[in-house]
Scaffold this active site. Structure first.
Site, PDB file in Angstrom:
ATOM      1  N   ARG A 168       2.203  -0.093   2.849  1.00  0.00           N
ATOM      2  CA  ARG A 168       0.971  -0.892   2.791  1.00  0.00           C
ATOM      3  C   ARG A 168       0.286  -0.937   4.150  1.00  0.00           C
ATOM      4  NH1 ARG A 168       3.276  -6.203   1.377  1.00  0.00           N
ATOM      5  NH2 ARG A 168       1.170  -6.966   1.664  1.00  0.00           N
ATOM      6  N   SER A 183       6.266 -10.153  -1.069  1.00  0.00           N
ATOM      7  CA  SER A 183       6.962  -9.556   0.077  1.00  0.00           C
ATOM      8  C   SER A 183       7.715 -10.640   0.863  1.00  0.00           C
ATOM      9  CB  SER A 183       5.919  -8.867   0.962  1.00  0.00           C
ATOM     10  OG  SER A 183       6.434  -8.563   2.225  1.00  0.00           O
TER      11      SER A 183
END
Ligand code: URA
Length: 435
Positions: A168, A183
């Site tokens: 990401r 996350s």
């Protein structure tokens, strides 16, 4: 199951099934789904979002990718704090020993800094001898004997997240609330803490510059923690200006020790005490007021034992920079803005932070702030002191600071923003997710 059908489903704004999520997270972790496929899916999630059920399942799948820690054998309850990151955010350093001094164990698995925000491990590594890497056995030993431990998270916790977060970072897909929430929470839930307090920062120096986004992130994380049996509370806190009067590794350790000695800047003390009270209440052990543990020296005792247990010398002199440069106030009046992001970038350029995760950091680099928003300033008086071992960096740091400061002529009605903006508890969230 194949990756393209999962990507298409999210691209077309569909809701992913539990089976699709379990499969894609597991197959990506094992290398069966390629990076380019996961980047396409992450971008589709960033653009089209995920429902609460999808976010919960995504979190479960990331937890299931690795091991879970277990603190149930400890004699005390546990509580942890996670900050979404900011400039000058050294709160973990005084907070962990403070909460331990009040009877709650603090297993603080921390990270290193990347970009303009600092990392707790980088700060502590400026203490001569201090070691971040502990085995699980060593970590549990320090936690049981001292009550607080701050160390690097092992590779076994949520490995899916480590791989996905790195992807990401280089594909413009960090800024997705469901991906950030899953996350952070997958790591915190896998870590096994009984209670969790989230410090969600809002303002120019934070991930979330906008209050509505920060509130949504906080709500999503509180719902995820609660749904997984972790008592979770979030504070939304101001990050429009740096926290305290220092940004940089050794400089922030010095300021943290001042707080533990009963002094330190008012905003750092206020936030440390507020988070400590939340952690103690969430762990069901709020008999002692943390302000007393700062005043009576018991938090400082835990700090010294915690540093010593990890090879550090709490009495050793901290490194100081070879060169300093002072920025003076361009006018007299009241400082109305000292931009957190600009100060974070300047500290990073002075050598306190890194651009790639393998870069070294300078222990002594950073900035000291001689005034905070709301303070009176006098033309020509010191406003900031820049520290570095490599003075060729000064021009780049100064460039980051060119538009960082506003001074208004007196008299000025200046409203200092409160450090604590809001509190999000379980009742503020929607239906909690049940794994
Ligand atoms: N911190 C994390 O651990 N994950 C994110 O996605 C963002 C910040």
């Amino acid at each position: 199951m194949d990756a393209v059908s999962v990507i298409r489903a999210k691209r077309d704004r569909g809701e992913l099934t539990a089976h699709q999520i379990d499969w894609v997270v597991d197959a990506y972790t094992r290398g069966e789904v390629a990076d380019e496929q996961m980047s396409a899916l992450a971008m589709a999630i960033l653009l089209n979002g995920m429902t609460e059920a999808e976010t919960g399942r995504w979190t479960d799948a990331m937890i299931a990718s690795g091991e879970r820690m277990d603190f149930s054998g400890l004699t005390r309850p546990t509580a942890d704090k996670h900050s979404t990151g900011g400039v000058g955010d050294k709160i973990t350093l005084p907070l962990a020993p403070l909460v331990a001094a009040c009877g709650v164990a603090v297993p603080q698995l921390s990270g290193r800094g990347l970009g303009h925000t600092g990392g707790t491990l980088d700060k502590l590594e400026s203490i001569p001898g201090w070691r971040a890497a502990l085995s699980t056995g060593e970590m549990l030993g320090v936690l049981e004997s001292v009550g607080a431990v701050i160390c690097a998270a092992g590779d076994g916790l949520a490995p899916a997240d480590r791989k996905l977060y790195a992807l990401r970072d280089v594909t413009g897909t960090v800024e997705s609330i469901p991906l950030i929430a899953s996350s952070i929470m997958s790591k915190k839930i896998a870590e096994g803490t009984g209670a969790l307090v989230l410090d969600v920062k809002v303002g120019s120096g934070a991930f979330m510059r906008d209050l509505a986004d920060a509130r949504e992130l906080a709500r999503t994380m509180v719902a995820l923690g609660t749904g997984h049996g972790v008592r979770t509370v979030a504070l939304l806190t101001d990050m429009s200006a740096p926290l305290g009067r220092t940004a940089g590794n050794a400089l922030e350790v010095r300021e943290s020790v001042e707080v533990l000695a009963g002094g330190g800047p008012a905003d750092v003390v206020t936030l440390t005490l507020a988070l400590a009270r939340e952690m103690l209440a969430a762990a069901g052990a709020d008999a002692k007021d943390p302000a007393d543990a700062l005043a009576d020296g018991s938090a400082m005792d835990v700090w010294r034992r915690m540093i010593t247990a990890q090879g550090g010398d709490p009495d050793a002199a901290l490194p100081t920079a070879r060169e300093t440069h002072t920025v003076t106030a361009p006018a007299s009046g009241v400082l109305t803005r000292l931009d957190a992001y600009a100060v974070g970038v300047a500290a990073w350029r002075l050598g306190a932070g890194r651009s790639r995760k393998e870069d070294p950091v300078q222990a002594a680099a950073g900035l000291e702030l001689h005034a905070k928003p709301g303070d009176p300033v006098r033309e020509g008086a010191p406003l900031l002191t820049l520290h570095t071992d490599t003075p060729e960096r000064f021009p780049y740091a100064l460039q980051a600071l060119t538009a960082a400061i506003d001074i208004a002529p007196e008299p000025t009605a200046y409203d200092r923003p409160p450090i604590i903006i809001d509190r999000i508890d379980t009742q503020d969230t929607r239906t909690p997710h049940t794994p």
